[in-house]
Design a protein around this motif. Structure first.
Motif, PDB file in Angstrom:
ATOM      1  N   ASN A  13       6.758  -1.052  -0.599  1.00 49.59           N
ATOM      2  CA  ASN A  13       5.546  -0.343  -1.205  1.00 49.59           C
ATOM      3  C   ASN A  13       4.533   0.549  -0.287  1.00 49.59           C
ATOM      4  O   ASN A  13       3.622   0.770  -0.844  1.00 49.59           O
ATOM      5  CB  ASN A  13       4.581  -1.544  -1.964  1.00 49.59           C
ATOM      6  CG  ASN A  13       5.300  -2.127  -3.526  1.00 49.59           C
ATOM      7  OD1 ASN A  13       5.769  -1.211  -4.163  1.00 49.59           O
ATOM      8  ND2 ASN A  13       5.040  -3.133  -4.217  1.00 49.59           N
ATOM      9  N   ALA A  14       4.140  -0.628   1.156  1.00 47.96           N
ATOM     10  CA  ALA A  14       3.277  -0.072   2.425  1.00 47.96           C
ATOM     11  C   ALA A  14       3.401   1.722   2.227  1.00 47.96           C
ATOM     12  O   ALA A  14       2.104   2.022   2.028  1.00 47.96           O
ATOM     13  CB  ALA A  14       3.969  -0.589   3.571  1.00 47.96           C
ATOM     14  N   PHE A  15       4.651   2.196   1.721  1.00 45.14           N
ATOM     15  CA  PHE A  15       4.351   3.806   2.172  1.00 45.14           C
ATOM     16  C   PHE A  15       4.235   4.487   0.745  1.00 45.14           C
ATOM     17  O   PHE A  15       3.710   5.220   0.992  1.00 45.14           O
ATOM     18  CB  PHE A  15       6.104   4.123   2.124  1.00 45.14           C
ATOM     19  CG  PHE A  15       6.690   3.929   3.556  1.00 45.14           C
ATOM     20  CD1 PHE A  15       6.333   4.314   4.620  1.00 45.14           C
ATOM     21  CD2 PHE A  15       7.421   2.643   3.442  1.00 45.14           C
ATOM     22  CE1 PHE A  15       6.988   4.306   5.942  1.00 45.14           C
ATOM     23  CE2 PHE A  15       8.492   2.414   4.664  1.00 45.14           C
ATOM     24  CZ  PHE A  15       7.796   3.118   5.819  1.00 45.14           C
ATOM     25  N   TYR A  16       3.968   3.334  -0.200  1.00 43.01           N
ATOM     26  CA  TYR A  16       3.283   4.283  -1.902  1.00 43.01           C
ATOM     27  C   TYR A  16       1.875   4.679  -1.147  1.00 43.01           C
ATOM     28  O   TYR A  16       1.267   4.946  -2.365  1.00 43.01           O
ATOM     29  CB  TYR A  16       3.953   3.915  -2.715  1.00 43.01           C
ATOM     30  CG  TYR A  16       5.554   4.282  -2.644  1.00 43.01           C
ATOM     31  CD1 TYR A  16       5.811   6.041  -3.365  1.00 43.01           C
ATOM     32  CD2 TYR A  16       5.812   3.491  -2.571  1.00 43.01           C
ATOM     33  CE1 TYR A  16       7.367   5.891  -3.679  1.00 43.01           C
ATOM     34  CE2 TYR A  16       7.559   3.622  -2.384  1.00 43.01           C
ATOM     35  CZ  TYR A  16       7.860   4.924  -3.302  1.00 43.01           C
ATOM     36  OH  TYR A  16       9.236   5.082  -3.186  1.00 43.01           O
ATOM     37  N   LYS A  17       1.478   3.147  -0.661  1.00 40.64           N
ATOM     38  CA  LYS A  17      -0.504   2.878  -0.813  1.00 40.64           C
ATOM     39  C   LYS A  17      -0.618   3.473   0.764  1.00 40.64           C
ATOM     40  O   LYS A  17      -1.739   3.528   0.892  1.00 40.64           O
ATOM     41  CB  LYS A  17      -0.317   1.733  -0.408  1.00 40.64           C
ATOM     42  CG  LYS A  17      -0.133   0.805  -1.344  1.00 40.64           C
ATOM     43  CD  LYS A  17      -0.030  -1.017  -1.112  1.00 40.64           C
ATOM     44  CE  LYS A  17      -0.114  -1.171  -2.930  1.00 40.64           C
ATOM     45  NZ  LYS A  17       0.415  -2.891  -2.576  1.00 40.64           N
ATOM     46  N   THR A  72       9.463  -2.245   6.588  1.00 39.65           N
ATOM     47  CA  THR A  72       7.801  -1.937   6.700  1.00 39.65           C
ATOM     48  C   THR A  72       7.356  -1.278   7.578  1.00 39.65           C
ATOM     49  O   THR A  72       5.609  -1.182   7.050  1.00 39.65           O
ATOM     50  CB  THR A  72       7.421  -2.971   5.583  1.00 39.65           C
ATOM     51  OG1 THR A  72       8.080  -3.500   4.800  1.00 39.65           O
ATOM     52  CG2 THR A  72       6.269  -3.069   5.146  1.00 39.65           C
ATOM     53  N   ALA A  73       7.691  -1.739   8.685  1.00 39.46           N
ATOM     54  CA  ALA A  73       6.372  -1.685   9.761  1.00 39.46           C
ATOM     55  C   ALA A  73       6.275  -0.143   9.886  1.00 39.46           C
ATOM     56  O   ALA A  73       5.668   0.921  10.706  1.00 39.46           O
ATOM     57  CB  ALA A  73       7.654  -1.890  11.508  1.00 39.46           C
ATOM     58  N   LEU A  74       6.728   0.777   9.641  1.00 39.05           N
ATOM     59  CA  LEU A  74       7.130   2.602   9.973  1.00 39.05           C
ATOM     60  C   LEU A  74       5.640   3.116   9.170  1.00 39.05           C
ATOM     61  O   LEU A  74       5.100   3.918   9.684  1.00 39.05           O
ATOM     62  CB  LEU A  74       8.074   3.251   9.986  1.00 39.05           C
ATOM     63  CG  LEU A  74       8.502   4.612   9.921  1.00 39.05           C
ATOM     64  CD1 LEU A  74       9.122   4.311  11.074  1.00 39.05           C
ATOM     65  CD2 LEU A  74      10.318   4.569   8.932  1.00 39.05           C
ATOM     66  N   ALA A  75       5.877   1.923   8.397  1.00 39.37           N
ATOM     67  CA  ALA A  75       3.882   2.155   7.079  1.00 39.37           C
ATOM     68  C   ALA A  75       3.054   1.617   8.322  1.00 39.37           C
ATOM     69  O   ALA A  75       1.932   2.548   7.366  1.00 39.37           O
ATOM     70  CB  ALA A  75       4.613   1.954   5.972  1.00 39.37           C
TER      71      ALA A  75
END
Length: 249
Positions: free
Chosen positions: A209-213, A185-188
């Motif tokens: 999900n963080a990538f899609y946001k 997740t940190a990559l986002a």
């Protein structure tokens, strides 16, 4: 002083290394063969060295690390082999490093992370091994790097959460390696991450999900992995090619 030449066939013209005031040496798209001579290190005022699209071969001479004013180094589309010399980390002004489409082996020297001005690094389409964790092991590495092309090599291991410390990344191209594990997740958290290519590896799990946001992420390419069903890509995949105009100083 600048030298631009066309239709050169044969070995690298060693006489050029006597032009000590040379600032730009552009011999791209010729038929140069053989190695870059160690005398290249004499060109201490060189800012741009463009030798791409030739048939140069052998290992890179460590003397390239003596070109302290170099900002642009393009050696792509040749037949260079051996390891990428860690002496490239001795080029404090280097902004653009193009080494793609050669036959380099071994690991990418983590010392390159100490380059304070490096914005673009392309080592795609070689025979490189190792992990991203090794590449970014120096604290504070790659402080201004925007574009990182590692595609079409033999890199293994996962995407470490610490990669999010390379905070200026915009393009991360990991396609066609042998990487595995889950995407952290940190990559986002990389604020301007725009293109993320993960395809044709051995990644698994879900995409957080963080990538899609993410407000900037335009393309997330994921095919050819072991992601769970229902994991979706973002955008329409295009191969990114920097145009010649982007290479100009």
């Amino acid at each position: 002083m600048e030298v631009y030449a066309v239709s050169i066939v044969g070995p690298f013209p060693i006489a050029v290394t006597n032009l000590l005031d040379l600032t730009r040496l552009d011999l791209h798209n010729n038929k140069l063969t053989g190695p870059i001579p160690p005398q290249i290190g004499r060109l201490r005022r060189l800012r741009m060295l463009n030798l791409r699209w030739n048939k140069l071969q052998d290992v890179l001479p460590p003397e390239i690390g003596e070109l302290k004013k170099l900002t642009h180094l393009s050696l792509s589309f040749n037949n260079f082999k051996g390891e990428i010399p860690k002496e490239l980390a001795n080029l404090p002004q280097l902004r653009y490093l193009y080494l793609q489409e050669n036959r380099f082996t071994g690991r990418i020297p983590p010392e390159l992370g100490t380059l304070q001005n490096l914005r673009h690094m392309d080592v795609g389409n070689n025979h490189l091994v190792g992990t991203i964790r090794e590449l970014i092991r120096i604290e504070g590495c790659f402080p201004v790097l925007r574009n990182l092309y590692l595609n079409n090599n033999y890199l293994t291991g996962g995407v470490p959460a610490q990669l999010s410390n390379v905070t200026n990344l915009e393009i991360l191209y990991l396609s066609y390696n042998k990487m595995s594990g889950v995407i952290p997740t940190a990559l986002a958290d990389i604020p301007k991450l725009t293109y993320l290519y993960l395809d044709h590896n051995q990644f698994s799990g879900r995409i957080p999900n963080a990538f899609y946001k993410h407000p900037f992420l335009k393309e997330l390419y994921i095919e050819g992995n072991g992601f769970r069903p229902g994991v979706d890509p973002i955008g329409a995949h295009k191969v990114l090619e920097l145009s010649d105009t982007d290479f100009l100083v």
